[in-house]
Scaffold this active site. Structure first.
Site, PDB file in Angstrom:
ATOM      1  N   HIS A   1      15.589  53.643 -37.562  1.00  0.00           N
ATOM      2  CA  HIS A   1      16.584  53.070 -38.468  1.00  0.00           C
ATOM      3  C   HIS A   1      16.497  53.751 -39.826  1.00  0.00           C
ATOM      4  O   HIS A   1      15.433  54.220 -40.233  1.00  0.00           O
ATOM      5  CB  HIS A   1      16.360  51.563 -38.665  1.00  0.00           C
ATOM      6  CG  HIS A   1      16.774  50.726 -37.502  1.00  0.00           C
ATOM      7  ND1 HIS A   1      17.790  49.800 -37.578  1.00  0.00           N
ATOM      8  CD2 HIS A   1      16.308  50.665 -36.237  1.00  0.00           C
ATOM      9  CE1 HIS A   1      17.923  49.197 -36.399  1.00  0.00           C
ATOM     10  NE2 HIS A   1      17.030  49.715 -35.582  1.00  0.00           N
TER      11      HIS A   1
ATOM     12  N   GLU B   1      10.970  43.843 -37.583  1.00  0.00           N
ATOM     13  CA  GLU B   1      10.222  44.372 -36.440  1.00  0.00           C
ATOM     14  C   GLU B   1       8.789  44.775 -36.806  1.00  0.00           C
ATOM     15  O   GLU B   1       8.259  45.756 -36.315  1.00  0.00           O
ATOM     16  CB  GLU B   1      10.967  45.548 -35.785  1.00  0.00           C
ATOM     17  CG  GLU B   1      12.233  45.108 -35.065  1.00  0.00           C
ATOM     18  CD  GLU B   1      12.749  46.121 -34.060  1.00  0.00           C
ATOM     19  OE1 GLU B   1      12.038  47.108 -33.767  1.00  0.00           O
ATOM     20  OE2 GLU B   1      13.869  45.912 -33.546  1.00  0.00           O
TER      21      GLU B   1
END
Length: 662
Positions: A646, A369
């Site tokens: 995350h 990402e």
């Protein structure tokens, strides 16, 4: 295979692409800022709640018409730019390979010595993280913001954590390794000219680290670590930047009350803080960059903070403490080896824990990402101070090579301390929904990590991927796992220059890293859990389909709690995740028909320890037959607390050659 160092084959196309993007960018930026102003994060909501004058609301009322007017005015130029930009993507290369030319800028990295496959073996450390570097308006839907500042801070934290020396604690009493402690463990350096022996206050569960002096000490460390290798034991070949401390076993390893008081007094004493090399005001815009009391997440702080990738081993002999005093000024801590520290899971053969820092001597890093191009450049600039080789801007745009139109790239980024020999990228053609707008796929890399005395290259394979994210798309993810295996097999065949009879290359490891967007405990992910990938590749955290090892925790954080004081720093997040009740409050748990989506504050019994969707897999198939690969360490990392939703993961593999030192 030629590595692409520029996105286009000639300078004319590069200039034309820059011109077309220059026409598009004002419209893109205005639209991004307009949407971002209406999507506040929980951190911003708390700040605005303390504003009695509603200043932010007034700003939105004033700036929204301005943004709209400028956006409309920029649309014609953006349309012209798009008509130029879109066809150019057919000539665009699938990645950019960047190699650091001026190695003086890599002041946080130690010098690598080429592995000659001599000795007992060599360890390689791999890291993986989803960093959520989307355009700011989209990142806010994950409750993170200020993408440009986050990118710079993420890179700074990673390289600071990885450039620490790895400190190993040897205890010379094989029968009694307990060291009583009034607090959690801390390794303290004598101050001034005090040459008395250091004492180690070793705890059971977690560790506290020492003072870290910043980025500009890496070059000196490499020399110091080499001195340690010659004077204090014989560690495995290739363990750079390592400090070794030995503790004698007198008095059964117990410290007296006077010694304990001395250690505790030294642990709380601190000198002036080392200033950060980056003085940019931009970094301070993210909420958790301001140093708070007890905030030990930044390595520029002199306050103690914890990490865990330093081994405690049992050995014989002693070492002159005066040779160690100048080497232990870094923020690093003690990890107790499986045979030494007390664990619930005594059958585990490798170390594992939740760490406040990225592992020392990190060799390879796979990120997901990294969608925003400007953020990717800032991140690359920071990572290049530790990693010499970086592959970024991976993916395709427009309709090139994929069925649907792609607005952003794959978001994959790879960084390495070892040279990249070959690279290949493939785009998943079956993306659905919003995922189809990104060129999600798989990046395959071949790296050279050494050579044998017979001039045979020693290589390794690393794959980085990001699968379909939408819940319920089980079939799509299984198809993508099938493609991943097929593409990897083709890549290995096409890049191999060896024959069975006369091998020119020896394969040391084959690792897959990435965000697979399914966990091993959810009932809805049963198809992925039983995929054939897990018959060829091993997951260190997994027992079998539907069952993780008891120490494994989820890697997906609850976005609503990212800025809570309990978890907004690496140190605090580590403490929370070590508690079962803490995990229930701040991790996303496997989906169940009996539970809703809100996780915060739930006290009910939940399956597993959270959704673990970030994986690190390795295989023993297709490697050099006479070598053995095994996991040395596995850790869940909290160093990026407040910067992403995350948890990064790291794994250290030991490649054992079975040969004795000459």
């Amino acid at each position: 295979m030629v590595l692409y160092t520029s996105p286009f084959p000639n300078s004319f196309l590069s200039v034309l692409h820059s011109f077309s993007w220059g026409l598009i960018f004002p419209c893109y930026w205005l639209a991004d800022r307009l949407v971002a102003s209406f999507v506040p994060t929980t951190y911003e909501k708390r700040q605005r709640a303390d504003d009695p004058c509603y200043f932010h609301a007034l700003c939105i009322i004033i700036t929204t018409p301005i943004y709209l007017a400028l956006l409309v005015a920029s649309l014609p130029f953006a349309l012209i730019g798009f008509l130029l930009w879109s066809p150019l993507q057919s000539a665009r290369r699938p990645y950019i390979y960047s190699r650091l030319q001026d190695k003086n800028h890599a002041n946080g990295a130690t010098l690598l010595t080429e592995w000659k496959a001599a000795g007992n073996g060599k360890s390689f450390c791999f890291g993986s993280a989803n960093v959520c570097l989307l355009p700011d308006s989209l990142a806010r839907f994950n409750n993170v913001f200020n993408t440009q500042a986050r990118a710079k801070e993420i890179g700074r934290r990673i390289r600071n954590g990885a450039s620490r020396p790895q400190i190993k604690i040897y205890i010379d009493s094989p029968t009694n390794t307990s060291i009583s402690a009034a607090s959690f463990s801390s390794l303290v350096s004598p101050q001034g000219g005090d040459s008395t022996n250091r004492t180690v206050n070793a705890g059971i569960k977690r560790t506290t680290s020492m003072e870290y002096k910043g980025d500009n000490s890496g070059s000196n460390n490499s020399e110091n670590s080499r001195e340690d290798k010659n004077g204090a034991g014989e560690p495995n070949e290739g363990e750079e930047n390592t400090c070794i401390v030995r503790i004698n076993g007198e008095d059964n390893g117990h410290m007296s009350d006077t010694e304990t008081e001395t250690v505790n007094g030294q642990a709380h004493a601190s000198g002036p803080a080392e200033p950060s090399l980056e003085g940019d005001a931009e970094v301070s815009k993210t909420p958790n960059h301001k140093q708070k009391e007890g905030d030990c997440g930044s390595l520029d702080s002199c306050s103690a903070s914890r990490e865990s990738l330093v081994k405690v081993r049992v050995g014989d002999g002693t070492v002159d403490q005066s040779t160690v005093n100048n080497k232990l000024l870094y923020k690093a801590s003690i990890m107790k080896k499986t045979s030494v520290r007390k664990k619930k899971h005594t059958d585990e053969i490798f170390d594992h824990e939740i760490s406040a820092f990225f592992p020392a001597n990190l060799d390879f890093l796979c990120l997901q990402e990294v969608f925003d191009k400007r953020a990717a450049e800032k991140l690359k600039e920071q990572l290049h101070r530790y990693f010499e080789y970086i592959v970024y801007d991976v993916g395709v745009y427009s309709c090139h090579q994929c069925c649907s139109f792609k607005f952003v790239n794959s978001g994959l980024l790879f960084a390495s301390r070892y040279p990249v020999m070959d690279a290949a990228y493939h785009c998943y053609p079956n993306g659905r929904g919003t995922d189809s707008l990104a060129s999600k796929g798989a990046l395959f890399l071949k790296v050279q990590v050494g050579s044998t005395p017979q001039d045979q290259r020693i290589v390794g394979y690393i794959s980085c991927t990001h699968l379909q994210a939408i819940a319920g798309d089980t079939t799509v993810r299984c198809e993508q796992l099938d493609m991943l295996q097929d593409w990897l097999s083709e890549f290995r065949k096409s890049t191999s220059s060896s024959s069975t009879a006369n091998p020119e290359e020896l394969v040391a490891f084959d690792v897959i890293c990435g965000d697979l967007n399914f966990d091993n405990c959810s009932s809805e992910d049963k198809l992925e859990q039983q995929h054939s990938l897990f018959t060829h590749y091993k997951d260190p955290c997994r027992i079998g389909p539907g069952e993780d090892k008891p120490w494994a925790i989820g890697t997906l954080l609850d976005p609503e709690g990212l800025y809570d004081d309990e978890v907004c720093t690496p140190d605090n997040l580590q403490k929370v995740l070590e508690s079962e009740e803490g995990r229930k409050g701040y991790l996303v748990y496997p989906t169940s028909k009996n539970h809703g989506s809100s996780q915060k504050g739930r006290k009910a019994s939940l399956k597993g320890n959270g959704r673990r969707i970030d994986y690190m897999l390795y295989t023993e198939e297709g490697l050099y037959l006479e070598w053995k690969v095994e996991v040395e360490e596995f850790s869940f990392i909290t160093q990026l607390a407040g910067l992403t939703d995350h948890l990064p993961v790291a794994m250290r593999l030991m490649v054992s050659t079975g040969e004795d030192d000459p």
